[in-house]
Scaffold this motif. Structure first.
Motif: not given
Length: 262
Positions: A183-204
């Motif tokens: 990605a051109e920029a880090e993950e934010g409100a309008d930008e989604f990219c994989y940062d090594g943190v599982p979705a299971a950890k953030m969303k359950g």
């Protein structure tokens, strides 16, 4: 006071249908949002369902994603194979970050296409850079995409050099060894990219996937006999010479059968 209480009860009952209707609408909206998050067909997943909790089932790799993933058994096998090819003769830190990158396929948000660009998994710049730095002293081969491109140092590679001598561009490395987009920029409100943190950890956990453990194969008659012998405590010399004894019994039976025919 009794009249006031009666009025309050009557008024509540009069509006009860509206409350029930509102609750049903909210439930339906929530159900629709769950249905919209279906797994991506272009990534090879089953598009008829969304991410599922497959922990303690039949997935063989990428444990950190098992509670919210689109991956099934065959997908984890594919990831394990790709990682095995990458991790051969790699330093521990390089291999560890590589495993996180390759396992991103099984991330729940990646699986529904949220962190994908043109069918390629989209890594965050910081994660790609961290992976690049962990592999800087490991050996890779120049890629076929021109100056600065990178490829794994496989048996067919003519020349292998430390990564830092081939390129200083983390994006070229992540694209060359794993086929990722950065990605051109880090993950934010309008930008989604994989940062090594599982979705299971953030969303359950996601809804539990239906699954039944495979049935155990029925033992053969010979296996059942041997198990009975072991439980009853067969003599040591019988256990040690079991294959020879079995062959002798079969040979004797064949000889007896031939003699009987003569």
């Amino acid at each position: 006071q009794v009249a006031s209480m009666t009025w309050m009860i009557s008024n509540t009952l009069r509006h009860a249908p509206l409350v029930v209707l509102l609750m049903l609408q909210l439930y339906a909206a929530g159900a629709e949002s769950e249905q919209e998050d279906s797994c991506s067909k272009v990534l090879g997943f089953n598009e008829s369902s969304g991410p599922k909790d497959r922990s303690s089932q039949d997935l063989s790799f990428c444990d950190e994603h098992h509670k919210r993933t689109c991956c099934e058994k065959n997908h984890t096998k594919q990831v394990r194979t790709a990682f095995a090819a990458f991790s051969h003769e790699r330093s521990g830190r390089c291999a560890q970050l590589g495993r996180l990158a390759f396992c991103s396929l099984c991330d729940g948000d990646v699986g529904i296409g949220m962190k994908v660009s043109e069918n390629l998994i989209l890594l965050c710049p910081s994660f790609c850079k961290l992976w690049f730095q962990s592999c800087a002293d490991d050996y890779f081969a120049p890629g076929t995409g021109g100056a600065g491109s990178v490829a794994p140092c496989g048996p067919s590679a003519l020349v292998c050099s430390p990564l830092s001598e081939i390129t200083q561009d983390p994006a070229a490395f992540c694209a060359g060894v794993g086929g990722f987009e950065v990605a051109e920029a880090e993950e934010g409100a309008d930008e989604f990219c994989y940062d090594g943190v599982p979705a299971a950890k953030m969303k359950g956990k996601a809804p539990r996937a239906p699954w039944s453990p495979p049935k155990r194969k029925e033992r053969t008659m010979w296996r059942r006999m041997m198990d009975e012998w072991y439980r009853s405590g067969i003599p040591y010399w019988v256990e040690e010479n079991a294959p020879g004894i079995a062959i002798a019994i079969v040979a004797a039976a064949v000889a007896w059968n031939i003699a009987g025919r003569g």
